[in-house]
Design a protein around this motif. Structure first.
Motif, PDB file in Angstrom:
ATOM      1  N   ARG A 667      20.567  27.738 124.750  1.00 18.76           N
ATOM      2  CA  ARG A 667      22.013  27.490 124.704  1.00 18.76           C
ATOM      3  C   ARG A 667      22.749  28.813 124.586  1.00 18.76           C
ATOM      4  NH1 ARG A 667      23.764  25.755 118.589  1.00 18.76           N
ATOM      5  NH2 ARG A 667      25.783  25.885 119.621  1.00 18.76           N
ATOM      6  N   GLU A 746      27.419  33.813 114.706  1.00 17.36           N
ATOM      7  CA  GLU A 746      26.955  32.494 114.257  1.00 17.36           C
ATOM      8  C   GLU A 746      25.436  32.441 114.192  1.00 17.36           C
ATOM      9  OE1 GLU A 746      28.166  29.395 116.966  1.00 17.36           O
ATOM     10  OE2 GLU A 746      27.810  30.625 118.730  1.00 17.36           O
ATOM     11  N   ASP A 770      27.353  26.796 113.069  1.00 19.75           N
ATOM     12  CA  ASP A 770      25.980  27.210 113.364  1.00 19.75           C
ATOM     13  C   ASP A 770      25.447  28.155 112.293  1.00 19.75           C
ATOM     14  OD1 ASP A 770      24.986  25.954 115.745  1.00 19.75           O
ATOM     15  OD2 ASP A 770      26.654  26.916 116.781  1.00 19.75           O
ATOM     16  N   ARG A 780      22.935  20.667 111.504  1.00 21.92           N
ATOM     17  CA  ARG A 780      24.342  20.267 111.397  1.00 21.92           C
ATOM     18  C   ARG A 780      24.569  18.870 111.945  1.00 21.92           C
ATOM     19  NH1 ARG A 780      27.362  24.132 115.823  1.00 21.92           N
ATOM     20  NH2 ARG A 780      28.866  22.446 115.999  1.00 21.92           N
TER      21      ARG A 780
HETATM   22 MG    MG Z   1      28.475  27.419 117.371  1.00 22.97          MG
END
Ligand code: MG
Ligand code: PEP
Length: 873
Positions: A667, A746, A770, A780
């Motif tokens: 990602r 993050e 994050d 999360r």
């Molecule tokens: Mg994030």
């Protein structure tokens, strides 16, 4: 500290020591208001009582008796007197009010002898024997734990013997008999004689009140309301001269607010009862009369009441919640405390009190709990109607506001019905980016999984749609299109209502109330704007959201999640096509089309935020999030007998891209390392949008932000793409463009190496969602719906770290990131754009950590502005 303080000698600022009630009574006494004489036994004694193995420390009773002597002097009455007895109430009172959770004893001091004296004093034997009867009942229940029903039984048979149905019709003879029986009940229960001396009664009553601090009711209440030891540590005991609101028609008792608690108007608001005891008003046994009527019925007392209200407000500089009693025409105050008001009333009184010069602007801002302002920006459930509806379940309040609609469990159906004008509540186990079109057509979203920073929560908040997530008790069955909780099953198309501010789900349609941004609210916001130091930006992905945020006072966009734009129905197909592309060439073709769409999106947002910075974050989620779940797709293919090559290819690609741990998977920047053309397309779209707007003389200030960066090498890889595009566009338009290039912080490594990143990055923004996930190793998506509630229950955590920044861990890391970054670039702009940006406590931390701005979803901007002002005061 002494164990006992008379009201006139206590330092009323010591609420922790005296409790709220004790502090209020002593403050009123000092103000020379008519308070019945009395004293407070401190919370410290309560704690010693427990340390001592539930025994009163030795010095307590002598100090108590000294104070009883003082009360005798002031009242002219005598303890244990057969002529003119002094009677007292023994009341609990912790630093925080816990209404009805602890015990109180009234009419203490009565016994076989003093009851006769009391009859002389009041010239009313019936009244005094009835008081004695009530005392034994309350004392038996509170001190000895006798079951109330036993007393009721005696009372009922006495009434039938005398042939009356009403307590007040019992004559002295009957009452005397009842007293005898009541005592017998207590004596059978305790196997000891009923305590007859007032001294003994008082000692036992004080201990009982201390015990009620650890009673089940009180313990549960403290747990539920987050009342920890640093907020209230033990209860105090207040011993107060009895005054009687039930001595006839010239007596009364009531509870009032000095200003209207619902709308904040400057008027005394409340109720009273003639010929009644305070408990009758609080318990709501009889319906009270509007305090307006007191003006007519007892004008002198009404005058005294309104004078007291004014004096108390002036003194406390806060609207007060007052208890009073009128005994045969004489007015007494029994309690005062800060009035708990609605958000609207808080705002109005804040503005009014500044105008009245009662408080200054700083105080007017700090007295409003910022979080409460949320209620003023959303539809809320009509309080008076909620009770007509059965509660189905309770989950995590993820996005505020109330909504009703038919329960729909299928995304496609939700879109169709929503577009056809039906009101829909989308109910899913969880949601994915591909479900987003349904968010637009639904009134609200309800999921059984997920936490405050899960997909459904973030998307809803961004859109201002009510949403509940992590509703674990709700069992959703996609096969039958039903959900079940609390023994109730809801079928497809049945009406449900959700309150995203509280997390509650109801059966049927609960009526809602429109929000109003009043002039007073705007005044408060403008004062806060002038006071705060932190910048406030919005998390917004559409021109509408940007406009709304700007109306609320946002000065820029701190996070525009570009993947949201791919979710719109006209482009999700294209995006999937891009993912499915088999060659670079094919992919580039689709990217060209997407580039045009993104460019127009950026133009819309940049225009809406003209003059302010707009931080555009490049694609973040893993690509498979845009494809169907492989298992679900396989099921569907089997069901629909779909053997097409096209679907098979989608299935193959979805399987290929699937990851065990997507949050730490392919990602953010990592996707762009594999497919640089995606970021190249997005960067080009930003530059093209800027070029077009410059032509039109729109002052656009985009900046580009890269997610999930963990190393300078990654950032530099993208920076070279950015540099190429910049050069190309500048040549094309023969113009220079200033578009800042920055990174999110993050990933833990990014914070730890922020000095390296600062070489390339022109700004930082903490992605605290994050970052929290990484620092705690808590998912999360799952943690809040699964195990975090237990952490809170067992006091391992005070609040969810996804809601409020964990100062010691995540905050510590942020401080490192900030310090190292600014060592390299002194004025480096550093913001935060995780969900914490709208949380008052996190905002307070950000202010102290020298963060440049916080970024929050549009509906939380007013809260953020007020919280930022409070942090600066
Ligand atoms: Mg994030
Ligand atoms: C974050 O991680 O805090 C953030 C803002 O990014 P996202 O929530 O989109 O992952």
């Amino acid at each position: 500290n002494k164990p006992v303080y008379a009201f006139e000698e206590a330092d009323s600022k010591k609420r922790m020591l005296l409790g709220g009630k004790g502090a209020g009574l002593s403050e009123m006494t000092r103000l020379k208001l008519p308070v019945p004489p009395g004293f407070t036994i401190t919370t410290e004694v309560c704690n010693k009582y427990y340390e001592n193995g539930r025994k009163l420390p030795k010095d307590v009773m002598p100090a108590v008796m000294k104070n009883i002597l003082k009360m005798e002097k002031k009242t002219g009455k005598k303890w244990n007197s057969t002529k003119n007895p002094l009677l007292v109430s023994v009341r609990s009172g912790a630093a925080i009010s816990m209404p009805g959770m602890m015990d109180t004893i009234l009419n203490l001091g009565l016994n076989e002898k003093t009851v006769e004296g009391f009859a002389v004093q009041t010239k009313n034997p019936r009244f005094s024997w009835d008081s004695y009867r009530r005392f034994i009942q309350l004392f038996g229940k509170v001190v000895f734990g006798v079951n109330d029903e036993k007393f009721d039984h005696v009372l009922d048979s006495a009434k039938s013997k005398q042939g009356v149905t009403d307590d007040s019709k019992l004559n002295v003879e009957s009452l005397k008999k009842i007293v005898k029986e009541y005592k017998k009940i207590c004596e059978n229960h305790t196997k000891r004689k009923f305590p007859d001396t007032p001294n003994e009664q008082l000692g036992l009553a004080i201990e009982a009140v201390f015990r009620s601090w650890m009673g089940e009711r009180a313990v549960v209440y403290r747990e539920k309301n987050g009342i920890t030891k640093d907020i209230a540590n033990g209860t105090a005991v207040n011993v107060v001269t009895m005054v009687f609101g039930n001595m006839g028609d010239d007596s009364a008792t009531g509870v009032v607010f000095t200003r209207n608690g619902h709308n904040g108007k400057r008027e005394i608001e409340g109720e009273y009862l003639t010929n009644a005891q305070g408990e009758d008003v609080v318990a709501g046994v009889r319906t009270g009369k509007n305090v307006e009527l007191l003006k007519k019925e007892m004008p002198k007392s009404h005058k005294e009441l309104s004078n007291a209200c004014e004096k108390l407000e002036k003194h406390f500089r806060e609207p007060q919640d007052i208890e009073f009693t009128i005994e045969q025409g004489k007015f007494y105050l029994l309690q005062t405390r800060t009035a708990k008001m609605s958000a609207g009333a808080l705002v109005k009184t804040s503005v009014d009190m500044v105008k009245e010069k009662l408080i200054d602007k700083n105080r007017s801002l700090t007295r409003i709990p910022a979080q409460q302002l949320e209620a003023l920006l959303h539809r809320t459930m009509d309080e008076s109607k909620v009770k007509d509806h059965k509660q189905l379940a309770k989950g995590i309040a993820a996005s505020p506001g109330a909504a009703s609609g038919i329960a729909i469990f299928d995304v496609k159906k939700a879109i169709e019905l929503g577009e056809a004008g039906k009101k829909v509540i989308l109910i899913r186990k969880e949601t994915k980016p591909e479900d987003v079109p349904a968010f637009f057509s639904a009134e609200g979203i309800l999921t059984s999984l997920g936490g405050k920073s899960s997909h459904a929560a973030i998307v809803s908040r961004g859109m201002g749609k009510p949403c509940i997530v992590g509703c674990a008790e709700l069992k959703i069955n996609y096969e039958n299109n039903t959900c079940t909780a609390n023994g109730i099953t809801v079928k497809e198309n049945e009406m449900v209502s959700i309150d995203g501010s509280v997390g509650t789900v109801f059966i049927g349609e609960v009526p809602t109330v429109e929000p109003k941004v009043t002039k007073d609210f705007q005044t408060i916001l403008s004062w806060a704007q002038n006071t705060k130091q932190l910048g406030i930006r919005a998390n917004a992905d559409t021109p509408d959201a940007a406009k709304l945020a700007r109306q609320y006072g946002a000065q820029g966009i701190g996070l525009c999640r570009t993947e949201r734009m791919f979710n719109e129905s006209d482009r999700i197909g294209l995006f999937v096509e891009m993912i499915m592309a088999e060659s670079q060439e094919e992919r580039n073709k689709v990217l060209k089309k997407l580039q045009e769409l993104q460019k127009s999106d950026f133009i819309g947002i940049l225009k809406a935020m003209e003059g302010y910075k707009v931080t555009i974050r490049l694609l973040d989620p893993p690509l498979h999030e845009f494809l169907p779940n492989p298992e679900e797709l396989k099921d569907r293919m089997n069901k629909e007998n779909d053997k097409s090559k096209k679907t098979q290819r989608v299935l193959d690609r979805a399987r290929e891209l699937a990851e065990i741990n997507p949050m730490m998977g392919h990602r953010g920047v990592r996707v762009a390392i594999t497919y640089p053309e995606i970021y190249k397309m997005q960067i080009t779209a930003v530059f093209e949008a800027a070029a077009e707007l410059t032509k039109k003389k729109v002052n656009a200030k985009p900046q580009i932000m890269i997610p999930q960066v963990g190393s300078l090498a990654e950032l530099n890889y993208i920076k070279s793409i950015y540099d190429d595009v910049k050069k190309e566009i500048e040549q094309k338009y023969k113009k220079k463009f200033k578009i800042n290039f920055g990174t999110m912080l993050e990933v833990v490594r990014a914070c730890l190496t922020s000095d390296e990143l600062a070489d390339t990055a022109e700004f930082f923004s903490f992605g605290t969602n994050d970052l929290t996930q990484a620092v705690f190793s808590f998912s999360r998506e799952d943690a809040e719906g699964k195990f975090l509630p237990e952490y809170m229950e067992k006091e391992l955590l005070e609040t969810s770290p996804f809601q409020s920044i964990d100062v010691n861990g995540v905050g510590h890391l942020m401080k490192i990131g900030i310090r190292q970054g600014r060592d390299i670039k002194k004025d480096l702009e550093i913001g935060i754009c995780g969900e914490h940006g709208g949380d008052p406590n996190s905002i307070k931390f950000c202010h102290s950590a020298n963060v440049s701005y916080v970024s929050a979803s549009p509906h939380r901007i007013p809260i953020a502005i007020v919280a930022a002002a409070q942090a600066a005061i």
